[in-house]
Design a protein around this motif. Structure first.
Motif, PDB file in Angstrom:
ATOM      1  N   VAL A  55      91.896  24.044  15.954  1.00 38.17           N
ATOM      2  CA  VAL A  55      91.933  25.128  14.966  1.00 38.17           C
ATOM      3  C   VAL A  55      93.362  25.386  14.494  1.00 38.17           C
ATOM      4  O   VAL A  55      93.855  26.522  14.551  1.00 38.17           O
ATOM      5  CB  VAL A  55      91.307  26.428  15.539  1.00 38.17           C
ATOM      6  CG1 VAL A  55      89.812  26.278  15.710  1.00 38.17           C
ATOM      7  CG2 VAL A  55      91.952  26.796  16.885  1.00 38.17           C
ATOM      8  N   PRO A  56      94.056  24.362  13.995  1.00 35.67           N
ATOM      9  CA  PRO A  56      95.436  24.579  13.550  1.00 35.67           C
ATOM     10  C   PRO A  56      95.498  25.530  12.359  1.00 35.67           C
ATOM     11  O   PRO A  56      94.649  25.476  11.462  1.00 35.67           O
ATOM     12  CB  PRO A  56      95.895  23.170  13.151  1.00 35.67           C
ATOM     13  CG  PRO A  56      94.628  22.469  12.763  1.00 35.67           C
ATOM     14  CD  PRO A  56      93.589  22.991  13.704  1.00 35.67           C
ATOM     15  N   LYS A  57      96.497  26.409  12.369  1.00 32.56           N
ATOM     16  CA  LYS A  57      96.672  27.310  11.228  1.00 32.56           C
ATOM     17  C   LYS A  57      97.243  26.566  10.034  1.00 32.56           C
ATOM     18  O   LYS A  57      97.018  26.926   8.878  1.00 32.56           O
ATOM     19  CB  LYS A  57      97.589  28.473  11.627  1.00 32.56           C
ATOM     20  CG  LYS A  57      96.971  29.374  12.698  1.00 32.56           C
ATOM     21  CD  LYS A  57      97.942  30.444  13.154  1.00 32.56           C
ATOM     22  CE  LYS A  57      97.339  31.293  14.265  1.00 32.56           C
ATOM     23  NZ  LYS A  57      98.305  32.287  14.804  1.00 32.56           N
ATOM     24  N   LYS A  58      98.014  25.530  10.331  1.00 26.99           N
ATOM     25  CA  LYS A  58      98.517  24.639   9.290  1.00 26.99           C
ATOM     26  C   LYS A  58      98.666  23.257   9.909  1.00 26.99           C
ATOM     27  O   LYS A  58      98.705  23.107  11.128  1.00 26.99           O
ATOM     28  CB  LYS A  58      99.854  25.130   8.740  1.00 26.99           C
ATOM     29  CG  LYS A  58     101.004  25.134   9.733  1.00 26.99           C
ATOM     30  CD  LYS A  58     102.277  25.639   9.097  1.00 26.99           C
ATOM     31  CE  LYS A  58     103.460  25.596  10.084  1.00 26.99           C
ATOM     32  NZ  LYS A  58     103.834  24.230  10.470  1.00 26.99           N
TER      33      LYS A  58
ATOM     34  N   ALA B 198      83.347  16.573  13.859  1.00 27.04           N
ATOM     35  CA  ALA B 198      83.433  17.089  12.489  1.00 27.04           C
ATOM     36  C   ALA B 198      84.850  16.884  11.944  1.00 27.04           C
ATOM     37  O   ALA B 198      85.038  16.472  10.792  1.00 27.04           O
ATOM     38  CB  ALA B 198      83.055  18.569  12.460  1.00 27.04           C
ATOM     39  N   LEU B 199      85.850  17.163  12.772  1.00 30.39           N
ATOM     40  CA  LEU B 199      87.240  16.955  12.353  1.00 30.39           C
ATOM     41  C   LEU B 199      87.520  15.478  12.073  1.00 30.39           C
ATOM     42  O   LEU B 199      88.181  15.131  11.088  1.00 30.39           O
ATOM     43  CB  LEU B 199      88.198  17.465  13.429  1.00 30.39           C
ATOM     44  CG  LEU B 199      88.249  18.976  13.665  1.00 30.39           C
ATOM     45  CD1 LEU B 199      89.170  19.294  14.830  1.00 30.39           C
ATOM     46  CD2 LEU B 199      88.707  19.713  12.411  1.00 30.39           C
ATOM     47  N   LEU B 200      87.019  14.611  12.941  1.00 31.31           N
ATOM     48  CA  LEU B 200      87.267  13.189  12.763  1.00 31.31           C
ATOM     49  C   LEU B 200      86.567  12.640  11.517  1.00 31.31           C
ATOM     50  O   LEU B 200      87.070  11.719  10.878  1.00 31.31           O
ATOM     51  CB  LEU B 200      86.837  12.423  14.019  1.00 31.31           C
ATOM     52  CG  LEU B 200      87.798  12.611  15.197  1.00 31.31           C
ATOM     53  CD1 LEU B 200      87.107  12.300  16.520  1.00 31.31           C
ATOM     54  CD2 LEU B 200      89.037  11.737  15.030  1.00 31.31           C
TER      55      LEU B 200
ATOM     56  N   PHE C  41      94.216  18.762   0.656  1.00 27.52           N
ATOM     57  CA  PHE C  41      93.218  19.386   1.523  1.00 27.52           C
ATOM     58  C   PHE C  41      93.649  20.789   1.893  1.00 27.52           C
ATOM     59  O   PHE C  41      94.828  21.157   1.773  1.00 27.52           O
ATOM     60  CB  PHE C  41      92.977  18.554   2.780  1.00 27.52           C
ATOM     61  CG  PHE C  41      94.200  18.320   3.631  1.00 27.52           C
ATOM     62  CD1 PHE C  41      94.641  19.288   4.527  1.00 27.52           C
ATOM     63  CD2 PHE C  41      94.902  17.125   3.545  1.00 27.52           C
ATOM     64  CE1 PHE C  41      95.760  19.074   5.315  1.00 27.52           C
ATOM     65  CE2 PHE C  41      96.031  16.899   4.329  1.00 27.52           C
ATOM     66  CZ  PHE C  41      96.452  17.874   5.216  1.00 27.52           C
ATOM     67  N   ASP C  42      92.687  21.573   2.341  1.00 22.16           N
ATOM     68  CA  ASP C  42      92.897  22.956   2.761  1.00 22.16           C
ATOM     69  C   ASP C  42      92.610  23.032   4.255  1.00 22.16           C
ATOM     70  O   ASP C  42      91.459  22.888   4.678  1.00 22.16           O
ATOM     71  CB  ASP C  42      91.957  23.878   1.973  1.00 22.16           C
ATOM     72  CG  ASP C  42      92.181  25.356   2.265  1.00 22.16           C
ATOM     73  OD1 ASP C  42      92.468  25.691   3.430  1.00 22.16           O
ATOM     74  OD2 ASP C  42      92.051  26.164   1.325  1.00 22.16           O
ATOM     75  N   THR C  43      93.642  23.248   5.061  1.00 27.57           N
ATOM     76  CA  THR C  43      93.474  23.248   6.515  1.00 27.57           C
ATOM     77  C   THR C  43      92.474  24.300   6.974  1.00 27.57           C
ATOM     78  O   THR C  43      91.654  24.046   7.867  1.00 27.57           O
ATOM     79  CB  THR C  43      94.830  23.483   7.215  1.00 27.57           C
ATOM     80  OG1 THR C  43      95.746  22.453   6.819  1.00 27.57           O
ATOM     81  CG2 THR C  43      94.680  23.453   8.727  1.00 27.57           C
ATOM     82  N   ALA C  44      92.503  25.466   6.361  1.00 26.72           N
ATOM     83  CA  ALA C  44      91.581  26.536   6.752  1.00 26.72           C
ATOM     84  C   ALA C  44      90.126  26.117   6.525  1.00 26.72           C
ATOM     85  O   ALA C  44      89.239  26.398   7.340  1.00 26.72           O
ATOM     86  CB  ALA C  44      91.897  27.809   5.977  1.00 26.72           C
TER      87      ALA C  44
END
Length: 467
Positions: free
Chosen positions: A169-172, A53-55, A79-82
């Motif tokens: 799951v990076p916060k930023k 999904a991330l890729l 983009f919005d990382t969250a």
């Protein structure tokens, strides 16, 4: 509370365990699965699915910044990382709930807890350190999976130094990232973060990236990654990492014996995995463990009668589809099903979902020659394929390796758009023991990327049409 006596109990609900349980139920076994965390295991929850999904998201980000090639323009793309993380996690949750439904559909009991062998045909289940239940079963399949390997001088802290879990799951989005290890996991994360605009450096102790792949494909991949801006050090190792408020300072010993320091916001450890063979009651049993992996025979049987093991805990290749196939094979052998065959790991396709994608099955050219084969090798470039040009994905190649005397397909190696979807064609060919004759006589549809598979076969025998 679930029953306590079963025909077969599976310890672990990952893609090996839950598939084994379903097949056992289909064959009439009263079956249970003991899972300590979440059905679907690492693959569905923290591996294969959420990373894809991330890729996909990073692929979209790449396309949004390459719109001019297709005649589009866009301003202020952001983009919005969250939200990116949420999309990935939501995707995983959908499949996890699907596995739970399959358990109910197949009348399989799911027991929440940590299971240990507790005598012949017995298991003891605990939850949060408290005894939950004792189970008995004629057959017990250990499918406990594996966990990320760490380095003695690079300990993950979940904040600056990440394992695959924190990297998902990076916060930023960090400005810079060091990836230690260039196997499938390492290069997928390197590719994701690079396409999201992060300055990525990869350090690999072996002499090439994706070291289990055919060297020609590895070389192609490295050139592609470096062209995209990823810095790569091979034949190198990270000898230490110091963390602070602003990130990490890594000490890198290069292959030339030089020492460099590298300042990055985050570090991802991707140096392989370790089988979960501890704390499952193997002491005082006939189960043997070598290098954290359970030793099994061709039918997944351990040295302890009635105890079997499948998936990552038994060793490479550490792939979900290999674990699932082992689960089915193991159960069918127990049930006495006719025509069951041991898993041939050389027929297990390997897929890496970086950009460009990499996929392979069977022997490399080097591996084939090392076994004494005289080989014929075919190649076909993406840039000569109409569909690849139409997609704007002209970077890549297909390579096939045949035995010169028999025409047997020994191996296939691919790099480029959607090769992870294409590789199954060569997987089927190897399972059917196809030779170049059958592959040459197969009609491939036009215009498709799959035509390159045909052309590569033709090229191996001096008959290419489009190159």
């Amino acid at each position: 509370m679930a029953a306590s006596s079963y025909d077969l109990v599976v310890v672990g609900g990952g893609p090996g365990g839950y598939v084994a349980a379903i097949r056992a139920s289909q064959l009439g076994f009263k079956t249970a699965v003991v899972e300590r965390e979440h059905m679907g295991g690492i693959c569905l929850n923290w591996g294969c699915i959420p990373t894809k999904a991330l890729l996909r998201i990073s692929e979209i980000n790449h396309l949004l910044h390459d719109l001019d090639k297709y005649g589009f323009s866009a301003k202020e793309v952001s983009f919005d990382t969250a939200k990116i993380v949420k999309y990935s996690r939501d995707t995983a949750k959908k499949l996890t709930s699907g596995v739970q439904h399959l358990m109910k559909k197949n009348k399989i009991d799911v027991i929440d807890g940590h299971a240990k062998l507790a005598g012949k045909g017995k298991l003891s289940v605990e939850k949060d350190g408290k005894h939950v239940q004792d189970l008995t079963a004629q057959h017990i399949i250990l499918a406990t999976g594996a966990r990320a390997r760490t380095l003695p001088n690079v300990e993950p802290d979940g904040d600056v130094v990440w394992t695959y879990k924190e990297a998902m799951v990076p916060k930023k989005m960090p400005k810079s990232l060091l990836v230690i290890g260039s196997g499938a996991i390492g290069m997928e994360f390197a590719s994701f973060y690079n396409d999201m605009g992060v300055d990525v450096t990869v350090v690999e102790v072996m002499d090439r990236v994706l070291p289990v792949e055919d060297p020609e494909i590895s070389d192609f991949a490295r050139k592609s990654f470096e062209k995209k801006g990823i810095t790569i050090h091979t034949g190198a190792k990270v000898t230490g990492v110091e963390t602070g408020k602003n990130g990490a300072r890594a000490t890198v010993e290069t292959g030339k014996g030089e020492t460099q320091t590298l300042d990055v916001e985050n570090v991802v450890l991707a140096v392989g995995i370790v089988g979960n063979s501890e704390n499952i009651g193997l002491e005082n049993t006939g189960v043997q463990v070598e290098k954290n992996h359970i030793v099994v025979d061709e039918w997944q049987r351990t040295g302890e009668p009635g105890v079997y093991a499948i998936g990552d805990v038994v060793g490479p290749p550490w792939l979900a589809h290999k674990a699932s196939h082992e689960g089915v094979t193991c159960v069918e052998k127990i049930a006495g099903v006719n025509d069951v065959h041991p898993v041939d790991t050389e027929n297990v396709p390997a897929c890496t979902y970086c950009r460009p994608q990499v996929a392979s099955v069977g022997l490399t050219e080097e591996g084939a020659k090392a076994r004494g084969h005289s080989v014929k090798v075919g190649r076909f470039p993406y840039q000569a394929n109409g569909k690849a040009l139409a997609l704007g994905e002209a970077e890549g190649m297909v390579k096939t390796v045949f035995d010169e005397a028999t025409g047997a397909l020994l191996g296939a190696h691919m790099i480029g758009a959607e090769v992870t979807e294409l590789i199954q064609g060569y997987g089927i060919a190897r399972t059917l023991e196809s030779t170049e004759t059958e592959l040459m006589h197969t009609i491939f549809p036009h215009p498709t990327l799959s035509e390159m598979m045909h052309e590569s076969v033709l090229d191996a025998f001096g008959r290419p049409i489009h190159v």
